[in-house]
Design a protein around this motif. Sequence first.
Motif, PDB file in Angstrom:
ATOM      1  N   GLY A 165     -18.639  -2.068   8.718  1.00  0.00           N
ATOM      2  CA  GLY A 165     -19.237  -2.437   9.995  1.00  0.00           C
ATOM      3  C   GLY A 165     -18.232  -2.763  11.079  1.00  0.00           C
ATOM      4  O   GLY A 165     -17.048  -2.437  10.989  1.00  0.00           O
ATOM      5  N   THR A 166     -18.741  -3.411  12.119  1.00  0.00           N
ATOM      6  CA  THR A 166     -17.916  -3.813  13.265  1.00  0.00           C
ATOM      7  C   THR A 166     -18.107  -5.298  13.499  1.00  0.00           C
ATOM      8  O   THR A 166     -19.238  -5.785  13.490  1.00  0.00           O
ATOM      9  CB  THR A 166     -18.357  -3.051  14.532  1.00  0.00           C
ATOM     10  N   LEU A 167     -17.003  -5.997  13.720  1.00  0.00           N
ATOM     11  CA  LEU A 167     -17.070  -7.435  13.986  1.00  0.00           C
ATOM     12  C   LEU A 167     -16.899  -7.704  15.474  1.00  0.00           C
ATOM     13  O   LEU A 167     -15.943  -7.218  16.086  1.00  0.00           O
ATOM     14  CB  LEU A 167     -15.971  -8.158  13.195  1.00  0.00           C
ATOM     15  N   LEU A 168     -17.822  -8.468  16.062  1.00  0.00           N
ATOM     16  CA  LEU A 168     -17.655  -8.930  17.442  1.00  0.00           C
ATOM     17  C   LEU A 168     -16.853 -10.218  17.381  1.00  0.00           C
ATOM     18  O   LEU A 168     -17.222 -11.142  16.649  1.00  0.00           O
ATOM     19  CB  LEU A 168     -19.015  -9.244  18.075  1.00  0.00           C
ATOM     20  N   CYS A 169     -15.755 -10.261  18.140  1.00  0.00           N
ATOM     21  CA  CYS A 169     -14.885 -11.432  18.007  1.00  0.00           C
ATOM     22  C   CYS A 169     -14.209 -11.758  19.338  1.00  0.00           C
ATOM     23  O   CYS A 169     -14.401 -11.059  20.328  1.00  0.00           O
ATOM     24  CB  CYS A 169     -13.834 -11.156  16.941  1.00  0.00           C
ATOM     25  N   ASP A 170     -13.430 -12.817  19.335  1.00  0.00           N
ATOM     26  CA  ASP A 170     -12.676 -13.199  20.515  1.00  0.00           C
ATOM     27  C   ASP A 170     -11.574 -12.180  20.786  1.00  0.00           C
ATOM     28  O   ASP A 170     -11.022 -11.600  19.863  1.00  0.00           O
ATOM     29  CB  ASP A 170     -12.019 -14.564  20.294  1.00  0.00           C
ATOM     30  N   GLU A 171     -11.266 -12.038  22.050  1.00  0.00           N
ATOM     31  CA  GLU A 171     -10.214 -11.144  22.487  1.00  0.00           C
ATOM     32  C   GLU A 171      -8.892 -11.390  21.738  1.00  0.00           C
ATOM     33  O   GLU A 171      -8.191 -10.456  21.372  1.00  0.00           O
ATOM     34  CB  GLU A 171     -10.026 -11.422  23.967  1.00  0.00           C
TER      35      GLU A 171
END
Length: 413
Positions: free
Chosen positions: A244-250
């Motif tokens: 999958g894909t992780l949404l994270c901090d820049e």
Amino acid sequence: MPTIAMKFGGTSVADIERIRHVAGLVKAEVERGNKVAVVVSAMSGETNKLVAWTNDAAKSSANTGIPDQREYDVVVAAGEQITAGLLAITLNAMGVKARSWLGWQVPIDTSAVHGSARIEAMPAAGMKRAIESGEVAVVAGFQGVAPGARISTLGRGGSDTSAVAVAAGIGAVRCDIYTDVDGVYTTDPRIVPKARRLEKIAYEEMLEMASLGAKVLQTRSVEIAMLHRVPVRVLSTFTPDVGGTLLCDEEDIVEKKPVTGIAYSRDEAKITLHKVPDKPGVASAIFSPLADAGVNVDMIVQNVSEDGNTTDLTFTCTRGELNRALAAIETHAKDIGYRDVTHTADVAKVSIIGIGMRAHPGVAQTMFRTLSEKGINIQVISTSEIKVSVLIAEEYVELAVRALHSAYELDAA
Ligand code: ASP
Ligand code: MG
């Protein structure tokens, strides 16, 4: 024991067999020692069917055929009620203690904007206690309760938003969004077969991707994730092990390419007012009637005046709002004082997005050069710190997206 939130989209719960598969994934999380809240969408196709029924029911010779939005919400929220109950039944049958929670039961308090309400609060004390006791909470996505105890819904695709809000509300360590694709891609793989799955994407980038046309997540869900710093994973119900894909901090993204992804939207319309007076107050005269009519104006361009007296002004909105926008402009023709107005819906918006853009000069120029090499005319441009959008003729969307995907070296090897 950590608490996690899981969300399953319409194709993941399309029939009883798939609901059983989903229940298996939930059971596995419970057996790993997690406490779980699951948010479900309606079975795929259900919401569309319910929406169509409300439109049919509203038709009569006496009215315009637009249903009362409060009753619309009562009807369209029903799809999620069914899947929540079915998943709870299935989990219990598999020996996993579970119960369903409807929006008003949690409660998920929303604004009164029926059809696209915003979540305002989620007290959820009872649900939290149930989760603490080891019971799986199966939450009906998409729905909430508006002032006056009326059922509300969060806008199409809103169960993503329910899921992230539930994750934030119960203090979940992460929110897994299970869908029919195995993550967020550099662009739409149906247009660019060489599109790549992103391991990680910054919240800010995902927000732009979603609002500029990528359909994976509802934009509002990304806003909430960003605000509450909820780690969100997008993964496939059918191949959950792909990663999958992780949404994270820049800061958690090491390699910042100039462009992370390319989004497009065909849901665009363009309106041009010719020969409007070039004097203070004109923009206000044009855009306040549009705002009053509920039109969301997107891109705007005003040319310099050639004769010092008049100029042309172009703006875009969604296709669904085109007629409303034209009506608002024509009603206020006198106040605005234009010569004539032209419009088209044969346009589309293509956007490049990337936090790396801040550090790399010349990113926009690569876009303009690439499009010019393909003979594609740019009609309107708009930029922000991490995106550049162009409006082009709709027939060139696929060509533009493919060319840009290669130009920014996003193609998979
Ligand atoms: N069932 C709703 C829709 O189709 C909400 C969702 O699936 O996210 O829009
Ligand atoms: Mg969705």
